[in-house]
Enzyme design. Structure first.
Site, PDB file in Angstrom:
ATOM      1  CB  CYS A  74      -0.844  -0.036   1.273  1.00 53.11           C
ATOM      2  SG  CYS A  74      -1.779   1.477   1.556  1.00 53.11           S
ATOM      3  CB  CYS A 186      -3.269   4.034  -5.204  1.00 53.73           C
ATOM      4  SG  CYS A 186      -4.545   3.133  -4.289  1.00 53.73           S
TER       5      CYS A 186
HETATM    6  N1  DGL Z   1      -4.081   0.642  -1.694  1.00 56.79           N
HETATM    7  C1  DGL Z   1      -3.683   1.764  -0.959  1.00 56.79           C
HETATM    8  C2  DGL Z   1      -2.487   2.468  -1.584  1.00 56.79           C
HETATM    9  O1  DGL Z   1      -1.728   1.895  -2.306  1.00 56.79           O
HETATM   10  C3  DGL Z   1      -4.667   2.789  -0.520  1.00 56.79           C
HETATM   11  C4  DGL Z   1      -6.109   2.576  -0.494  1.00 56.79           C
HETATM   12  C5  DGL Z   1      -6.793   3.314   0.632  1.00 56.79           C
HETATM   13  O2  DGL Z   1      -6.992   4.525   0.551  1.00 56.79           O
HETATM   14  O3  DGL Z   1      -7.075   2.634   1.598  1.00 56.79           O
HETATM   15  O4  DGL Z   1      -2.280   3.639  -1.315  1.00 56.79           O
END
Ligand code: DGL
Length: 265
Positions: A74, A186
């Site tokens: 993430c 993301c």
């Molecule tokens: N998948 C997460 C990232 O790469 C973020 C998603 C969220 O906002 O929870 O930033």
């Protein structure tokens, strides 16, 4: 559980593509994937609050799985918490951060797009990455908040039209700014990678960090845990943290990524 797994953490399903690529290049390992749905979304949270949330879920992961290493799959959690995590826990962490360096190496016109969460777009870590690797470029940042929610909650039900509508504001912005490289900052956005590439057209290259991350993971595993033999108890399991989502919500994701249901931690 005999085999110590490699753990992946995201607020939801975003990191699954990273896990799936990791399985291909280090096939002998076991994996646990934790979707911290209780705290979804991470983007937009106050930075201190997010640090607490991530530290507490990593504590749980350590207690339950004793992992060899953790991939913070993430960007939001990585840019805000990686430094604190590395200080607090005594094992190597692999972070996922926006691929600014590859984008800067690729761009011809010096105009780069960054599509990420609000927190990633605003973080000092992102400023530093740009300062270190793309100082001579202009980086146009867009927070794709609705895209994250869409992928987590509606991805499999949506008609193609809905996907296009969700991506439209970001695509219009980046086209207007004439970026020739677009960073997916993301992990959730990997699910719409092809759609984005198509909408942006052949003049813009969509860039993600999957290759770099899984190579880094493989290196860490090789250096710290040289394999003796392939275990017969390998597994790849999907866990959640809260009670507001159920197994049904994730069934299609588990099928697509060939994972077993682990339950809630
Ligand atoms: N998948 C997460 C990232 O790469 C973020 C998603 C969220 O906002 O929870 O930033």
């Amino acid at each position: 559980m005999k085999e110590r797994p490699i753990a992946f953490l995201d607020s939801g399903v975003g990191g699954l593509t990273y896990l799936s690529e990791a399985r291909k290049i280090i096939p002998g390992e076991s994996f646990v994937y934790v979707a911290d749905n209780e705290n979804f979304p991470y983007g937009g949270k106050n930075f201190e609050q997010l640090k607490e949330v991530v530290i507490s879920v990593i504590d749980k992961i350590f207690d339950q799985f004793n992992p060899k290493t953790v991939v913070i799959a993430c960007n939001t959690a990585s840019v805000i918490t990686l430094k604190s995590l590395r200080k607090r826990f005594g094992i190597p962490f692999v972070g996922v951060v926006p691929a600014v360096k590859p984008a800067a190496q690729y761009t011809k016109n010096g105009r780069i797009g960054l599509l990420a969460t609000e927190s990633t777009v605003k973080s000092i870590y992102t400023d530093d990455l740009i300062q270190d690797f793309a100082r001579d470029c202009r980086v146009f940042r867009f927070a794709g908040v609705q895209i994250v929610d869409f992928i987590e909650n509606r991805f499999y039900e949506a008609e193609e039209n809905e996907i296009l509508e969700i991506l439209r504001p970001a695509v219009e912005y980046f086209r207007r700014e004439n970026v020739d490289s677009l960073i997916l900052g993301c992990t959730h956005f990997l699910f719409v990678r092809d759609a984005l590439q198509k909408l942006m057209g052949s003049g813009t290259k969509v860039i993600d960090s999957v290759d770099g991350v899984v190579k880094q993971l493989a290196k860490i595993i090789q250096e710290n845990y040289p394999r003796v033999e392939k275990s017969e108890d390998q597994y790849s399991r999907f866990y959640i943290t809260g009670t507001s989502y159920s197994r049904d919500t994730y069934e299609k994701f588990m099928d697509d990524f060939d994972m077993e249901w682990g339950g809630a931690i």
